[in-house]
Design a protein around this motif. Sequence first.
Motif, PDB file in Angstrom:
ATOM      1  N   ASP A  65       6.062  -9.493   2.769  1.00 26.95           N
ATOM      2  CA  ASP A  65       5.863  -8.708   1.556  1.00 26.95           C
ATOM      3  C   ASP A  65       4.538  -9.050   0.880  1.00 26.95           C
ATOM      4  N   LEU A  66       4.189 -10.339   0.777  1.00 25.79           N
ATOM      5  CA  LEU A  66       2.936 -10.707   0.125  1.00 25.79           C
ATOM      6  C   LEU A  66       1.742 -10.094   0.837  1.00 25.79           C
ATOM      7  N   ASN A  67       1.729 -10.120   2.152  1.00 27.43           N
ATOM      8  CA  ASN A  67       0.594  -9.556   2.876  1.00 27.43           C
ATOM      9  C   ASN A  67       0.553  -8.043   2.748  1.00 27.43           C
ATOM     10  N   GLY A  68       1.725  -7.425   2.596  1.00 28.30           N
ATOM     11  CA  GLY A  68       1.738  -6.011   2.248  1.00 28.30           C
ATOM     12  C   GLY A  68       1.165  -5.764   0.864  1.00 28.30           C
ATOM     13  N   PHE A  69       1.577  -6.571  -0.098  1.00 32.07           N
ATOM     14  CA  PHE A  69       1.037  -6.449  -1.455  1.00 32.07           C
ATOM     15  C   PHE A  69      -0.487  -6.599  -1.454  1.00 32.07           C
ATOM     16  N   MET A  70      -1.003  -7.508  -0.641  1.00 38.18           N
ATOM     17  CA  MET A  70      -2.449  -7.710  -0.591  1.00 38.18           C
ATOM     18  C   MET A  70      -3.153  -6.469  -0.057  1.00 38.18           C
ATOM     19  N   LEU A  71      -2.571  -5.842   0.963  1.00 37.42           N
ATOM     20  CA  LEU A  71      -3.143  -4.605   1.485  1.00 37.42           C
ATOM     21  C   LEU A  71      -3.126  -3.519   0.417  1.00 37.42           C
ATOM     22  N   ARG A  72      -2.011  -3.396  -0.279  1.00 38.05           N
ATOM     23  CA  ARG A  72      -1.887  -2.379  -1.325  1.00 38.05           C
ATOM     24  C   ARG A  72      -2.878  -2.641  -2.450  1.00 38.05           C
ATOM     25  N   TYR A  73      -3.045  -3.908  -2.819  1.00 37.91           N
ATOM     26  CA  TYR A  73      -3.997  -4.264  -3.872  1.00 37.91           C
ATOM     27  C   TYR A  73      -5.396  -3.780  -3.499  1.00 37.91           C
ATOM     28  N   ALA A  74      -5.809  -4.098  -2.267  1.00 37.30           N
ATOM     29  CA  ALA A  74      -7.149  -3.698  -1.828  1.00 37.30           C
ATOM     30  C   ALA A  74      -7.291  -2.182  -1.798  1.00 37.30           C
ATOM     31  N   ALA A  75      -6.243  -1.479  -1.334  1.00 32.33           N
ATOM     32  CA  ALA A  75      -6.303  -0.021  -1.277  1.00 32.33           C
ATOM     33  C   ALA A  75      -6.420   0.585  -2.667  1.00 32.33           C
ATOM     34  N   ASP A  76      -5.697   0.024  -3.624  1.00 31.86           N
ATOM     35  CA  ASP A  76      -5.755   0.560  -4.978  1.00 31.86           C
ATOM     36  C   ASP A  76      -7.095   0.271  -5.641  1.00 31.86           C
ATOM     37  N   VAL A  77      -7.654  -0.919  -5.413  1.00 37.26           N
ATOM     38  CA  VAL A  77      -8.983  -1.207  -5.964  1.00 37.26           C
ATOM     39  C   VAL A  77     -10.007  -0.240  -5.376  1.00 37.26           C
ATOM     40  N   ALA A  78      -9.923   0.011  -4.074  1.00 35.91           N
ATOM     41  CA  ALA A  78     -10.859   0.948  -3.442  1.00 35.91           C
ATOM     42  C   ALA A  78     -10.731   2.340  -4.049  1.00 35.91           C
TER      43      ALA A  78
END
Length: 740
Positions: free
Chosen positions: A387-400
């Motif tokens: 889940d954390l690594n998914g959250f990290m991907l989502r974080y980067a996608a949202d910042v982009a």
Amino acid sequence: ARFSDAMNEASLVGLTDLYCTGELLAAVQRAGIWSDSKDFVDTPLKPPHVAGDVLLAWRRYPRDWRNDIRERTDEEVRAFVARYFEAGPARPVEGGEVDVDDARATLPDWDPDGPAFARDLADPKLRDFARRVHALWPSLARPPATDPPATDHPGWRSTLLPLLRAAIVPGERFRETYYWDSYWTALGLLASGMRSTAAGVCENMLSLVDAHGFMPNGARVYYLNRSQPPVLASTVAAVCGVGGTAGGGTAGGGIELDAALAARSLPTLAREWEHLTGPRRTVRVRSRRDPTATHAMYRYWAYTDEPRPESWREDVDVCANCESIDAKRRIYRDVASAAESGHDFGSRWLVTAGENEVAPGETSAGERRADPASLASIRTTRIIPADLNGFMLRYAADVAAIARAVNDEATAARFESEVNRIGVALREVLWDEETGRWRDLLLSDWDEDDWEEVPLVRFDSPRRVAVGLHEAIIAGLRADPTQVLHNSDFIDELEAMFSDSPDGRLLPEPWVIYLHDLHREMCEKREWHKRNGRENRTKECRRDIHSWWLHEATLGRARKLCEQDMRTFGKPVTFATNKITGHYNKTAVDLYLGFFDSSLGSESVHTPRWDVWAGDREDAVREDDGFIPGTRASDWIPLWCGAVAAGSREAIRAVDALRTSGLVLPGGIATSLAHTGHQWDYPNAWAPLVHALCEGCDAFGGDAGGKLAREVATRWVRGNATALERTGYMHEKYDARDAE
């Protein structure tokens, strides 16, 4: 706007010492003045007292501690607390009749007639449910806490961190705003037509990152050593009206773009990203497809190895049978790191993960009581969570996506690259083709602080030498300060390196002298304790060293050294308390890492100071022991986060795997199949997981995913409505075995 002046550096130092560590905390918690450990650390000081004065009074109470080394009695502790502290924390505000004028003073966009969408609901039960939930906002709102105390007695008197805008709290014993709760709070506010309040939630979170380098677990001083699942970027995207999340999700929601908030957030989001990807949190592991390839992945890591102040008695009890201080430290860190995950606690973090599981298609009746002693087998920091690594991907996608929305092409490109990198890592490391889902990975055990096994100092770069120096300092300021004696030769070697390194003198000479002053003081204190038969009194030794380290003369000397070498430093060095590593090295981190930031290259400008001390381990590859046994709802979080393309083979497989996993029950999605009694296990269902999995299935899982999402969401909402009607409350978790 910055709010950190309201809680100045001196206040934060004092409050950390008073509420988060040390003999007073231990004495109060042992005395059992409050049944809930959290009540003491939420109790403010009585005016006009401030933390520093109370600590000084404690040391002299009931007489000078230098001449009286006995522990205070419970009666003495109670008398002291009654004199200097309020009677207890503020009581929770219950829902019920709402004064509309008072509510609008804090929540000007709250409509007492209910949310607009409720008027279109045909089902009267759901219409009433929507209005009753909407009516709860005023009871959960807290006005901004920005006014400093009276000027004649400067200093903050509560652990509550100041906030610029109205805060929304979970309620009951949770009297402060929390990190990952705030994302779903913002979505609820948007659904209620309260975008201004939702923007305030964002501003509060961004301001905390501005002040502390990351969003803490909650808005309390004692939460400043850990965070929670990183959802700040998703919160900003949702409130700003930006669509992100690698192909799906509610971010945006068709509302008008708030370009000002989006642009204001980007530097802060980039700063938190640096914290989230710091050395202790980042682990390099091998691809499961190609063992020659490695990937940087992420784990939960709390920067503490002491009992959590808000759960002090519980944590101490877990370690009651530990044979060594090191064993206790590891458990304390892993317990706090599990709390950082938001899943505190569940079997996924324990050696017993995968045991006591309910077979798919079957039901385990009744309730079970969790065994608190089971937490002694906790191993959170050895786990790479899906889940954390998914959250990290989502974080980067949202910042982009936020960056694209405001035409910041450079930031967008940087974080799109991160999305691609993490997506590959999720696919090659955590995706389990056999079961059709992502899974937690167990790292092989090793000693996080073993210098021989993990060389922290490599003399081939200035950064490594600087990190090595700071590791020596940290070793001397841990719970047993005498550990620095083990590194005395190492300190001398470092001094020589400063003169002989081909990179030139890496540390100005006065700082080498200052380091030796610290080392000599530690040696003298140790010898004094040894001569007086008190060699094993590590608490007293730590207190003596700590007092010397923060003594005004010591700080004055350090400031003078800074002034002498300002050309070397290039900028003033702050003396703020380090909020993460705690009282072991209060001034050391800022003193030394302030130097690191200015002299080791521009890449460290946005690096939170506390991350560098852990060491540069990017070249160290951790071996693993395979996937963690068991089935958990968190395994599907990467689907929600956009780890696979919508309608792809992997997405369809993941939806089918969830449907047949046994987690989908009549009342929602169970957290796991393990019936252990822990609250993040079977049969409990939690709103964030249910929402994320429903949204992930709907956005990425094709027709079958959409059908499953609607079925689960419908049962979940109706079940919540029935429970509210029956009990009068919304609950943090529900029994997934129970339908309406």
